[in-house]
Design a protein around this motif. Structure first.
Motif, PDB file in Angstrom:
ATOM      1  N   LEU A  67      11.194  68.943  59.647  1.00 20.21           N
ATOM      2  CA  LEU A  67      11.541  68.848  61.063  1.00 20.21           C
ATOM      3  C   LEU A  67      10.595  67.895  61.788  1.00 20.21           C
ATOM      4  CD1 LEU A  67      12.995  69.697  63.655  1.00 20.21           C
ATOM      5  CD2 LEU A  67      11.571  71.757  63.699  1.00 20.21           C
ATOM      6  N   LEU A  68       9.328  67.916  61.417  1.00 24.24           N
ATOM      7  CA  LEU A  68       8.352  67.043  62.077  1.00 24.24           C
ATOM      8  C   LEU A  68       8.712  65.575  61.897  1.00 24.24           C
ATOM      9  CD1 LEU A  68       5.710  66.830  63.646  1.00 24.24           C
ATOM     10  CD2 LEU A  68       4.486  66.861  61.457  1.00 24.24           C
ATOM     11  N   VAL A  69       9.145  65.193  60.708  1.00 27.75           N
ATOM     12  CA  VAL A  69       9.547  63.805  60.445  1.00 27.75           C
ATOM     13  C   VAL A  69      10.758  63.443  61.300  1.00 27.75           C
ATOM     14  CG1 VAL A  69      10.434  62.206  58.697  1.00 27.75           C
ATOM     15  CG2 VAL A  69       8.608  63.816  58.109  1.00 27.75           C
ATOM     16  N   GLN A  70      11.698  64.355  61.425  1.00 30.29           N
ATOM     17  CA  GLN A  70      12.887  64.108  62.233  1.00 30.29           C
ATOM     18  C   GLN A  70      12.541  63.949  63.706  1.00 30.29           C
ATOM     19  OE1 GLN A  70      15.365  67.450  61.198  1.00 30.29           O
ATOM     20  NE2 GLN A  70      15.312  66.938  59.026  1.00 30.29           N
ATOM     21  N   LEU A  74      13.227  60.600  66.018  1.00 27.38           N
ATOM     22  CA  LEU A  74      13.968  60.621  67.281  1.00 27.38           C
ATOM     23  C   LEU A  74      13.159  60.037  68.430  1.00 27.38           C
ATOM     24  CD1 LEU A  74      15.586  64.171  67.012  1.00 27.38           C
ATOM     25  CD2 LEU A  74      16.824  61.999  67.047  1.00 27.38           C
ATOM     26  N   PHE A  75      11.863  60.349  68.456  1.00 30.59           N
ATOM     27  CA  PHE A  75      11.060  59.968  69.617  1.00 30.59           C
ATOM     28  C   PHE A  75      10.361  58.617  69.464  1.00 30.59           C
ATOM     29  CE2 PHE A  75       7.227  60.378  72.380  1.00 30.59           C
ATOM     30  CZ  PHE A  75       7.895  60.482  73.590  1.00 30.59           C
ATOM     31  N   TYR A  76       9.938  58.288  68.248  1.00 32.01           N
ATOM     32  CA  TYR A  76       9.151  57.074  68.058  1.00 32.01           C
ATOM     33  C   TYR A  76       9.911  55.924  67.387  1.00 32.01           C
ATOM     34  CZ  TYR A  76       5.081  59.939  69.228  1.00 32.01           C
ATOM     35  OH  TYR A  76       4.188  60.765  69.874  1.00 32.01           O
ATOM     36  N   VAL A  77      10.921  56.248  66.579  1.00 32.66           N
ATOM     37  CA  VAL A  77      11.651  55.199  65.859  1.00 32.66           C
ATOM     38  C   VAL A  77      12.873  54.725  66.639  1.00 32.66           C
ATOM     39  CG1 VAL A  77      12.874  54.614  63.734  1.00 32.66           C
ATOM     40  CG2 VAL A  77      10.824  56.060  63.637  1.00 32.66           C
ATOM     41  N   LEU A  78      13.629  55.639  67.220  1.00 35.16           N
ATOM     42  CA  LEU A  78      14.841  55.245  67.946  1.00 35.16           C
ATOM     43  C   LEU A  78      14.595  54.217  69.055  1.00 35.16           C
ATOM     44  CD1 LEU A  78      17.025  58.484  68.256  1.00 35.16           C
ATOM     45  CD2 LEU A  78      17.212  56.595  66.631  1.00 35.16           C
ATOM     46  N   PRO A  79      13.451  54.263  69.774  1.00 34.26           N
ATOM     47  CA  PRO A  79      13.214  53.207  70.775  1.00 34.26           C
ATOM     48  C   PRO A  79      13.220  51.796  70.207  1.00 34.26           C
ATOM     49  CG  PRO A  79      11.759  55.053  71.186  1.00 34.26           C
ATOM     50  CD  PRO A  79      12.455  55.336  69.879  1.00 34.26           C
ATOM     51  N   PRO A  87      10.636  63.298  75.875  1.00 34.12           N
ATOM     52  CA  PRO A  87      10.080  64.187  74.850  1.00 34.12           C
ATOM     53  C   PRO A  87      10.877  65.479  74.686  1.00 34.12           C
ATOM     54  CG  PRO A  87       8.318  63.254  76.174  1.00 34.12           C
ATOM     55  CD  PRO A  87       9.600  62.842  76.834  1.00 34.12           C
ATOM     56  N   LEU A  88      11.246  66.106  75.807  1.00 35.28           N
ATOM     57  CA  LEU A  88      11.971  67.370  75.721  1.00 35.28           C
ATOM     58  C   LEU A  88      13.363  67.170  75.131  1.00 35.28           C
ATOM     59  CD1 LEU A  88      11.991  70.382  76.226  1.00 35.28           C
ATOM     60  CD2 LEU A  88      12.781  69.946  78.567  1.00 35.28           C
ATOM     61  N   ALA A  89      14.044  66.096  75.530  1.00 36.38           N
ATOM     62  CA  ALA A  89      15.381  65.821  74.991  1.00 36.38           C
ATOM     63  C   ALA A  89      15.306  65.575  73.488  1.00 36.38           C
ATOM     64  CB  ALA A  89      16.002  64.618  75.686  1.00 36.38           C
ATOM     65  N   ALA A  90      14.317  64.800  73.052  1.00 40.03           N
ATOM     66  CA  ALA A  90      14.151  64.554  71.613  1.00 40.03           C
ATOM     67  C   ALA A  90      13.848  65.851  70.876  1.00 40.03           C
ATOM     68  CB  ALA A  90      13.033  63.539  71.384  1.00 40.03           C
ATOM     69  N   GLY A  91      13.047  66.709  71.490  1.00 41.76           N
ATOM     70  CA  GLY A  91      12.721  67.992  70.875  1.00 41.76           C
ATOM     71  C   GLY A  91      13.936  68.883  70.735  1.00 41.76           C
ATOM     72  N   ILE A  92      14.751  68.950  71.786  1.00 46.08           N
ATOM     73  CA  ILE A  92      15.957  69.783  71.751  1.00 46.08           C
ATOM     74  C   ILE A  92      16.933  69.266  70.696  1.00 46.08           C
ATOM     75  CG2 ILE A  92      18.021  70.419  73.067  1.00 46.08           C
ATOM     76  CD1 ILE A  92      16.180  70.524  75.559  1.00 46.08           C
ATOM     77  N   ILE A  93      17.145  67.959  70.684  1.00 48.35           N
ATOM     78  CA  ILE A  93      18.061  67.373  69.697  1.00 48.35           C
ATOM     79  C   ILE A  93      17.534  67.591  68.282  1.00 48.35           C
ATOM     80  CG2 ILE A  93      19.029  65.203  68.836  1.00 48.35           C
ATOM     81  CD1 ILE A  93      19.078  64.233  71.759  1.00 48.35           C
ATOM     82  N   THR A 160       8.663  75.768  67.677  1.00 47.48           N
ATOM     83  CA  THR A 160       8.480  74.890  68.844  1.00 47.48           C
ATOM     84  C   THR A 160       7.097  74.233  68.940  1.00 47.48           C
ATOM     85  OG1 THR A 160       7.995  76.860  70.194  1.00 47.48           O
ATOM     86  CG2 THR A 160      10.247  75.989  70.266  1.00 47.48           C
ATOM     87  N   PRO A 161       6.016  74.807  68.380  1.00 49.04           N
ATOM     88  CA  PRO A 161       4.742  74.076  68.434  1.00 49.04           C
ATOM     89  C   PRO A 161       4.808  72.680  67.831  1.00 49.04           C
ATOM     90  CG  PRO A 161       4.315  76.349  67.869  1.00 49.04           C
ATOM     91  CD  PRO A 161       5.811  76.180  67.873  1.00 49.04           C
ATOM     92  N   LEU A 162       5.763  72.432  66.944  1.00 52.63           N
ATOM     93  CA  LEU A 162       5.909  71.088  66.372  1.00 52.63           C
ATOM     94  C   LEU A 162       6.271  70.061  67.445  1.00 52.63           C
ATOM     95  CD1 LEU A 162       7.837  71.852  63.048  1.00 52.63           C
ATOM     96  CD2 LEU A 162       5.436  71.198  63.301  1.00 52.63           C
ATOM     97  N   LEU A 163       6.852  70.527  68.546  1.00 53.59           N
ATOM     98  CA  LEU A 163       7.230  69.596  69.610  1.00 53.59           C
ATOM     99  C   LEU A 163       6.013  68.962  70.268  1.00 53.59           C
ATOM    100  CD1 LEU A 163      10.163  71.513  71.399  1.00 53.59           C
ATOM    101  CD2 LEU A 163      10.212  70.075  69.355  1.00 53.59           C
ATOM    102  N   SER A 164       4.854  69.572  70.086  1.00 47.57           N
ATOM    103  CA  SER A 164       3.632  68.976  70.646  1.00 47.57           C
ATOM    104  C   SER A 164       3.351  67.614  70.031  1.00 47.57           C
ATOM    105  CB  SER A 164       2.435  69.904  70.411  1.00 47.57           C
ATOM    106  OG  SER A 164       2.192  70.071  69.021  1.00 47.57           O
ATOM    107  N   ALA A 165       3.878  67.373  68.824  1.00 42.43           N
ATOM    108  CA  ALA A 165       3.666  66.082  68.150  1.00 42.43           C
ATOM    109  C   ALA A 165       4.354  64.946  68.874  1.00 42.43           C
ATOM    110  CB  ALA A 165       4.163  66.155  66.709  1.00 42.43           C
ATOM    111  N   ILE A 166       5.360  65.266  69.694  1.00 43.72           N
ATOM    112  CA  ILE A 166       6.052  64.220  70.466  1.00 43.72           C
ATOM    113  C   ILE A 166       5.782  64.417  71.960  1.00 43.72           C
ATOM    114  CG2 ILE A 166       7.805  63.748  68.729  1.00 43.72           C
ATOM    115  CD1 ILE A 166       9.740  65.499  70.331  1.00 43.72           C
ATOM    116  N   THR A 167       4.631  65.011  72.263  1.00 41.59           N
ATOM    117  CA  THR A 167       4.068  65.136  73.614  1.00 41.59           C
ATOM    118  C   THR A 167       4.806  66.110  74.520  1.00 41.59           C
ATOM    119  OG1 THR A 167       5.283  63.306  74.697  1.00 41.59           O
ATOM    120  CG2 THR A 167       3.291  62.715  73.454  1.00 41.59           C
ATOM    121  N   VAL A 168       5.621  67.000  73.967  1.00 45.38           N
ATOM    122  CA  VAL A 168       6.220  68.054  74.788  1.00 45.38           C
ATOM    123  C   VAL A 168       5.132  69.072  75.107  1.00 45.38           C
ATOM    124  CG1 VAL A 168       7.933  69.905  74.900  1.00 45.38           C
ATOM    125  CG2 VAL A 168       8.487  67.749  73.763  1.00 45.38           C
TER     126      VAL A 168
END
Length: 222
Positions: A67-70, A74-79, A87-93, A160-168
């Motif tokens: 999940l962390l790679v995904q 979503l947050f760093y590669v798609l741009p 961040p929150l939208a990427a986390g939810i998706i 959900t703590p994994l979302l901290s990796a994408i600044t949520v």
């Protein structure tokens, strides 16, 4: 390392805000996981072999990658290709997409568990596939699915703590930011564990009660 109630009181408002974000991400991610999981389950059961094949292996690819790679993708590669997510939208998706591969198996098993006679009865009434699924199959298959779907909701909450990796700034990240700013770790991280226990333990109890309820109902029906 002595416990300080002053530090605990100072960090508590940040923790509550983080808990709200955690709950929002969990329920929004669960909505995506359930909706996409049902759609994916139907595709896996398709009579078209290419559709069923593609659905199965795309699901397996997502399930077998972390999940962390995904989330990073979503947050760093798609741009890089012009797709920007908050961040929150990427986390939810990310949560929804990842757990949809698990919920799809729950939906598929529940649908396949409906007796063949129910499908035949719907066909004899000239129901269209949508009508058959909507009015005959899903009403019978969803109740036994509720316990495993509830368990996945709890699992999603704990991930959900994994979302901290994408600044949520969810529960864990709120505590981590405070800890790194004030060099106080005992109180914030202890409160993180307590908050997760306060939410997870009652939720797990409810899930177990639901499981017993529907097991008894199914046993009685048999």
């Amino acid at each position: 390392m002595d416990w300080s109630w002053k530090v605990a009181a100072d960090v508590l408002p940040f923790m509550v805000q983080g808990l709200v974000v955690t709950i929002e991400a969990t329920f929004a991610g669960a909505f995506v996981a359930y909706l996409l999981g049902l759609f994916l389950a139907i595709l896996k059961m398709s009579k078209s072999r290419p559709i069923a094949f593609f659905s199965y292996w795309s699901s397996e690819f997502i399930r077998r990658t972390p999940l962390l790679v995904q989330l990073y993708f979503l947050f760093y590669v798609l741009p890089d290709i012009g797709i920007f997510l908050s961040p929150l939208a990427a986390g939810i998706i990310g949560l929804g997409l990842h757990f949809s591969t698990y919920t799809s198996e729950v939906f598929r098993a529940g649908i396949e568990n409906v007796p063949t006679g129910q499908w035949e009865a719907a066909k004899s009434l000239n129901y269209r596939p949508y009508q058959t699924m909507r009015y005959v199959i899903l009403p019978q298959s969803i109740p036994p699915m509720i316990p495993p779907l509830a368990n996945y909701l709890i699992t999603m909450f704990k991930e959900t703590p994994l979302l901290s990796a994408i600044t949520v700034v969810e529960l864990f990240n709120a505590a981590n930011i405070y800890s790194n700013s004030h060099y106080k770790y005992l109180e914030p991280m202890t409160l993180v564990g307590l908050f997760f226990l306060i939410v997870s333990v009652p939720s797990a109890y409810i899930a177990m009660r639901l499981e017993k309820k529907y097991q008894l109902r199914n046993t009685g029906a048999n």
